[in-house]
Enzyme design. Sequence first.
Site, PDB file in Angstrom:
ATOM      1  N   LEU A 405       0.838  -1.209  -0.146  1.00 40.92           N
ATOM      2  CA  LEU A 405      -0.068   0.181   0.091  1.00 40.92           C
ATOM      3  C   LEU A 405       0.927   1.314   0.195  1.00 40.92           C
ATOM      4  O   LEU A 405       1.903   1.309   0.642  1.00 40.92           O
ATOM      5  CB  LEU A 405      -0.926   0.072   1.240  1.00 40.92           C
ATOM      6  CG  LEU A 405      -1.937  -1.155   1.274  1.00 40.92           C
ATOM      7  CD1 LEU A 405      -2.523  -1.065   2.652  1.00 40.92           C
ATOM      8  CD2 LEU A 405      -2.931  -0.821   0.168  1.00 40.92           C
ATOM      9  N   ASP A 406       0.528   2.379  -0.859  1.00 38.98           N
ATOM     10  CA  ASP A 406       1.127   3.394  -1.007  1.00 38.98           C
ATOM     11  C   ASP A 406       1.101   4.360   0.267  1.00 38.98           C
ATOM     12  O   ASP A 406       0.061   4.721   0.816  1.00 38.98           O
ATOM     13  CB  ASP A 406       0.910   4.256  -2.163  1.00 38.98           C
ATOM     14  CG  ASP A 406       1.046   3.186  -3.471  1.00 38.98           C
ATOM     15  OD1 ASP A 406       2.147   2.603  -3.414  1.00 38.98           O
ATOM     16  OD2 ASP A 406       0.371   3.384  -4.397  1.00 38.98           O
ATOM     17  N   CYS A 407       2.516   4.586   0.895  1.00 37.46           N
ATOM     18  CA  CYS A 407       2.425   5.310   2.221  1.00 37.46           C
ATOM     19  C   CYS A 407       1.209   5.242   2.940  1.00 37.46           C
ATOM     20  O   CYS A 407       0.167   6.132   3.203  1.00 37.46           O
ATOM     21  CB  CYS A 407       2.679   6.972   1.910  1.00 37.46           C
ATOM     22  SG  CYS A 407       1.748   7.723   0.418  1.00 37.46           S
ATOM     23  N   PHE A 408       1.062   4.091   3.472  1.00 33.17           N
ATOM     24  CA  PHE A 408      -0.255   3.325   4.316  1.00 33.17           C
ATOM     25  C   PHE A 408      -0.396   4.513   5.254  1.00 33.17           C
ATOM     26  O   PHE A 408      -1.703   4.833   5.390  1.00 33.17           O
ATOM     27  CB  PHE A 408       0.487   2.243   4.738  1.00 33.17           C
ATOM     28  CG  PHE A 408      -0.599   1.556   5.694  1.00 33.17           C
ATOM     29  CD1 PHE A 408      -1.779   1.073   5.102  1.00 33.17           C
ATOM     30  CD2 PHE A 408      -0.479   1.373   6.867  1.00 33.17           C
ATOM     31  CE1 PHE A 408      -2.563   0.160   5.857  1.00 33.17           C
ATOM     32  CE2 PHE A 408      -1.155   0.789   7.930  1.00 33.17           C
ATOM     33  CZ  PHE A 408      -2.412   0.315   7.281  1.00 33.17           C
ATOM     34  N   SER A 441       5.757   8.903   8.286  1.00 30.29           N
ATOM     35  CA  SER A 441       5.612   8.588   6.916  1.00 30.29           C
ATOM     36  C   SER A 441       5.018  10.129   6.490  1.00 30.29           C
ATOM     37  O   SER A 441       4.175  10.758   6.844  1.00 30.29           O
ATOM     38  CB  SER A 441       4.187   7.591   7.033  1.00 30.29           C
ATOM     39  OG  SER A 441       3.977   7.218   5.604  1.00 30.29           O
ATOM     40  N   TYR A 444       3.158  11.199  -1.439  1.00 27.06           N
ATOM     41  CA  TYR A 444       4.155  11.349  -2.537  1.00 27.06           C
ATOM     42  C   TYR A 444       4.104  12.968  -2.585  1.00 27.06           C
ATOM     43  O   TYR A 444       5.408  13.306  -2.937  1.00 27.06           O
ATOM     44  CB  TYR A 444       3.491  10.495  -3.698  1.00 27.06           C
ATOM     45  CG  TYR A 444       4.059   9.114  -3.651  1.00 27.06           C
ATOM     46  CD1 TYR A 444       5.531   8.793  -3.885  1.00 27.06           C
ATOM     47  CD2 TYR A 444       3.165   8.384  -2.972  1.00 27.06           C
ATOM     48  CE1 TYR A 444       5.636   7.587  -3.579  1.00 27.06           C
ATOM     49  CE2 TYR A 444       3.643   6.906  -2.903  1.00 27.06           C
ATOM     50  CZ  TYR A 444       4.802   6.696  -3.173  1.00 27.06           C
ATOM     51  OH  TYR A 444       5.358   5.337  -2.982  1.00 27.06           O
ATOM     52  N   GLU A 502       1.871  -4.456   3.626  1.00 29.49           N
ATOM     53  CA  GLU A 502       2.833  -5.264   2.605  1.00 29.49           C
ATOM     54  C   GLU A 502       2.656  -6.713   2.602  1.00 29.49           C
ATOM     55  O   GLU A 502       2.765  -7.338   3.756  1.00 29.49           O
ATOM     56  CB  GLU A 502       4.154  -4.538   2.919  1.00 29.49           C
ATOM     57  CG  GLU A 502       5.306  -5.103   1.812  1.00 29.49           C
ATOM     58  CD  GLU A 502       6.680  -4.632   2.345  1.00 29.49           C
ATOM     59  OE1 GLU A 502       6.890  -4.037   3.668  1.00 29.49           O
ATOM     60  OE2 GLU A 502       7.404  -4.939   1.727  1.00 29.49           O
TER      61      GLU A 502
END
Lengths: 1122, 201
Positions: A405-408, A441, A444, A502
């Site tokens: 997962l993107d930048c969870f 975290s 983007y 992940e």
Amino acid sequence: MLYCWTRFSGSADSCLKMKRSLGSKSSNNSSSSSNTKAKKKKTTSNQKTLGVAWGAASLSSSRSSFRSSPFSDFGSYMSEKNRKLHNQFDAEASTDFYGVSGSENLIFQGVSIFVDGFTVPSSQELRGYMLKYGGRFENYFSRRSVTHIICSNLPDSKIKNLRSFSRGLPVVKPTWILDSISAKRLLSWVPYQLDQLTDAQPKLSAFFAPKSHSVPEVVSTDMTCQPTSRFCDIRMNEAEVANLFRAAKFGEGREHENDETDGVYLEITTRERMDPAISGDRKSSELNSEELDYCGIEEKEVNSDFPSCSEHPPASTNISFCENDTNDDISTATTAVCSKRRHSTLEDPNFVENYFKSSRLHFIGTWRKRYRKRFHGSSDGLKSTDSGHNAVGSPKKTAFIHIDLDCFFVSVVIKNCPELQDKPVAVCHSDNPKGTAEISSANYPARAYGVKAGMFVRNAKDLCPQLIIVPYNFEAYEEVADHFYDILHKHCRKVQAISCDEAFLDVSDLDDVDPEILASMIRKEVFETTGCSASAGIGSTMLMARLATRTAKPAGQFHIPSDKVDEYLDQLPVDVLPGVGYVLKEKLKKHNIQTCSQLRLVSKDSLQKDFGMKTGEMLWSYSRGLDHRSVRTVQENKSIGADVNWGVRFRNQQDIQHFLQCLCKEVSLRLQGCEMLGRTFTLKIKKRRKDAAEPAKYMGCGDCDNLSRSITVPVATDDVEVLQRISKKLFGSFFLDVKEIRGVGLQVSKLESVDSSKRGSTRTLESYLSFVSAQTEQRVNSRAAKVGGSSADCERHVTADDTRVGESDRAESSIQTSEIHSFSENQASSVPPLCHLDMEVLESLPSEVVAELDQTYGGKLVGLIEKRRGKGKTKSNSSLVSLDDVKSANSLPSKMCSLSTHEEEECEEPRQGISSEPTIEMADLMPLSFSQVDISVLQELPEDLRAGLLGALPAHRKQHSPSDTPTMETEHDKEPVEVGEAQNEIGFSDKNLWIGNPPIWVEKFKVSSHHILKNVSEMYCKLVVQSRPKLSSILQHAIFSISSSYDSSANDLEEALYNVCELLRQYIKLKIEGDIEEIYLCFRLLKRLALRCQFFLQVYEIVSPFLQACIGENYGGNLNIS
Amino acid sequence: MPMSRNDDHQSSSGELAQTLVEFLEVAVSSIVFLKGVYPSEAFERQRYMNVVVQRARHPELRDYIHSATSGLLPFIQKDLVERVAVIFFNKDNIPIERFIFKLTINPSHETDAAQLEFSLRSFLIKLPFSKPLLKTLPLDCRWEVTAYLRSLPEVGSSKDAETWIPTDTKQWQKPPLITPIKSLDSDPLCLQLYLEHPSSS
């Protein structure tokens, strides 16, 4: 002719013959004072380089001077030089130039220093001081003339070889001289010893640390009695508030996550506001309710704006303190909830609980547990197929999907805030103006600015001023992770969870589906369900899949076909490979390896040679895209535990005890959460390193020494009371100053699942005892504090504590029992109710025990028994058992007391019932062998109970290690003469005395009335630091301590003689085959003892024939003890 | 005396025997040096197990010690050797002093080479300290290495065995006086080193 120079003649002028200018005030400066070195000059060409390059100049000039000088060798040259330097020094000192040299100022009389290396102040200044204050200054080290070596730092080689370097002279820091001067007298150099040396040497004081600290502790409780009670008030208030809030929270339901968070925030701020108010004005409940109302209103008002704390202007300095100093340690990641409140163990009684409630790492760590529970069924199938897959050796094509997962942590929080989607957002526990919190975290858009995880908020905001900081939302994380894995498991059976966001999928078996299509399907579904984008990498190995994800991010997918692997890897920097961190990267860089293609050029052998077998192998295969791992289930935890390394500060023993209790509670909860029981308990302590300053991070742990100790118990447990007792014991064994502690962790390993070791929830006597004793101790603590003035009690408490710490398990358990003894006075709350007592048991108890129990029940017990028996029995009117009795209480009554409490305990368990088999529990309690059972206790027991005990013995022997035998194990010689006989009856005939750890005789001798026996036993306890001290070392110590005085009665003597002889005989038998050296030593020592003490002479004479017989039997000779 | 050391942590019982034989060779050399049978110039300093030990320089002496101890190997491997004695006796073949190595090997246990080396080293360190216990030798004394076996080996069972001959050294009439020097009581190997002197009475 000769000229002298020293290495510090710093100016070129010195080559000229100069008459010292008496008027110069700057005589301390090296330039002018060095001039004085040059007495006679000879104008030679090389003198210009003097002082500039001393080494070179000295060589050439000394050679040239040798040629023309009368010196035969370097030695005579040096002695002449030293003589001249001394003369110079004396001359300077006598000229009075360096100021008043009145006799009162000659503080360094007799001190002669040698300065080694760089110092502050410089050696020239030191020389000046020595001149001025009557000391001497040596330019060259000599054992004869130097008395002190002055230096600030030593190279490691000199530290290691200190004796050859210093020749036993004190090595002192220059501040010694300065301080002595300012004190106008010669101070002791000892405190000024070089730090490097004092560090290396364990200080004696360290060993006494616990003792010296525990005394002020009790005193301080006396002093702080008043404040403590106030703290209690506050604590109670807090608890109330917390409860109310929790209730409110649950009542509101979980409509909106943001509301949820705000609730937490509110709760905290309120509490913060309240605390100063209460402690300041001591207002009570009205204020509470007022505040509560206020909060309730605010809770509705607060919207999703973050940070909510900005709406609450600091009510007091207390708050601002909290805000300003909020900081975070990346390793412990304390989060918003925690940071807004009291920060350390010092101020927050619920620190541990709150700490873990709000830790991100804790969330990640415990998530795994949750996952395993949730997806347990589906991973079963994985195991079976997996093994088959491995066996085949994977001849067919393999395919793995790595999905992430993107930048969870960010995307979950902002998924419901569309206005934040395109803005730079970072997750962090705190958004305070100081910006010293670390970002966990970033999304983007934020990463585009260079914002990274682990960065301070302050720095991140420098890079990206419009950065928005959001707090964690653990519940949302959990929810998303659950959805995420639901989807994965739906599509694929072989899922390996790496983290909450992940995972690896093994799609080799799914022939009909193209992995790329599958991946995009999963990603789409994940996005639709959770609102978070996922990236996927597809490769033929797990490694390649993972690397592919790297390219795929963000929100994309990437496939590396097996024929493109090399191409992909060629330009890949090595540090992208998993397992290659900073250190390894730097190492590789030294070998000129920066990309995988370069790495591939190195042979496997040389990689393994340079980096170790495993790492070398890993590098070799990873650089080729090979990865033999296969998708597995989440690994079982090897250990469960909790560490707190942030905010840990203690004032006194009570603080740490409280903290340990909380920590144990947490660990126990975790164990229960995993449905595991553990046998090995490891306590880890971070201790502030000497000289370590207060860490840069507020309340961080800073520079620490890591210490750890562990203990293994025979029966796995998750019982919080056992944990508390064990952790307390472990902590005691550290002998630490509580103020130095910066982190505490408790790990439980050797885990067993609850099912396998299911024994119902029977509490063992051990746990019961420990529970009781813990309580007792607390009470004793508080009582000692209350009593205040009566120092006798305090002292008693301290000694009891000390013995606890210092002595072995067995000694401790005896003290525990004695604590129970004293405990009976105020135990009422924890004893089982009267109606649960087994009357039969009570009746068969000795009267004094009944009397004691009776006190516990406030006199009701006797009445009950009387009623039952219909017999009159005098009610005991003895006063409360005072603390002073504790020490002497190590005897039958207290033991019986413990036993009987146990029986009551048994009755307390309704499921088990009174008639249940005693053996179930016995197995946990029984000592290793029958020899350790106190026969007299056994005899006092009712018939059926005794039978049960005896029956339980053999089954039990297998499981116990001797060190863990609880209670009931020891002999006691209350009436010595009888015991002497009893021994013969019961029969310690064989090697019994040396069984166990500590061996039986230690305890036996300890309670003996004969002083020599006691002495020997104490000696053992002192020596117990060594694992199982030998008899010879005990005797060796005895030589110094046993006096020749002799004051025992005849009865005593006979018995003691018998005991010691038996001890020796058994020892001979034990050692005759393997270790005659030890026997030899013992008898040599015994002979020396015999010269001093009649007692040992007799022992010697009695045992000698036996010894010689044994030696003759085994070695065909006589031992030569001359 | 090739002192090749095996750095493997675990060695089989065969390696234990090998180590033991090696150790005996060094220990016997040290004893002979200690007793001063030969002038000290006949020895040279060597390192064994990181301890300074003395080794015979003369090839014949060296060979004798080497062959005597290495000849023990097959017997040690079969666990036949109970004691190894270094006996010093006078011209009448009457022993004056005996150094006894009493060994018990438990082959079932794995050997930790490092641990074993550590233990054996302490023997080599302790040995020189037994000097005050020793008797001075008469001028024309001799010495021999004698092994006491638990049972007689079959003749010709190995070539090495042939170099061993029955001893004609006389025995003491009375039980000797025993002075222990060093003991090792561990699992694969139990080794006692002690002195025997004729009983004075």
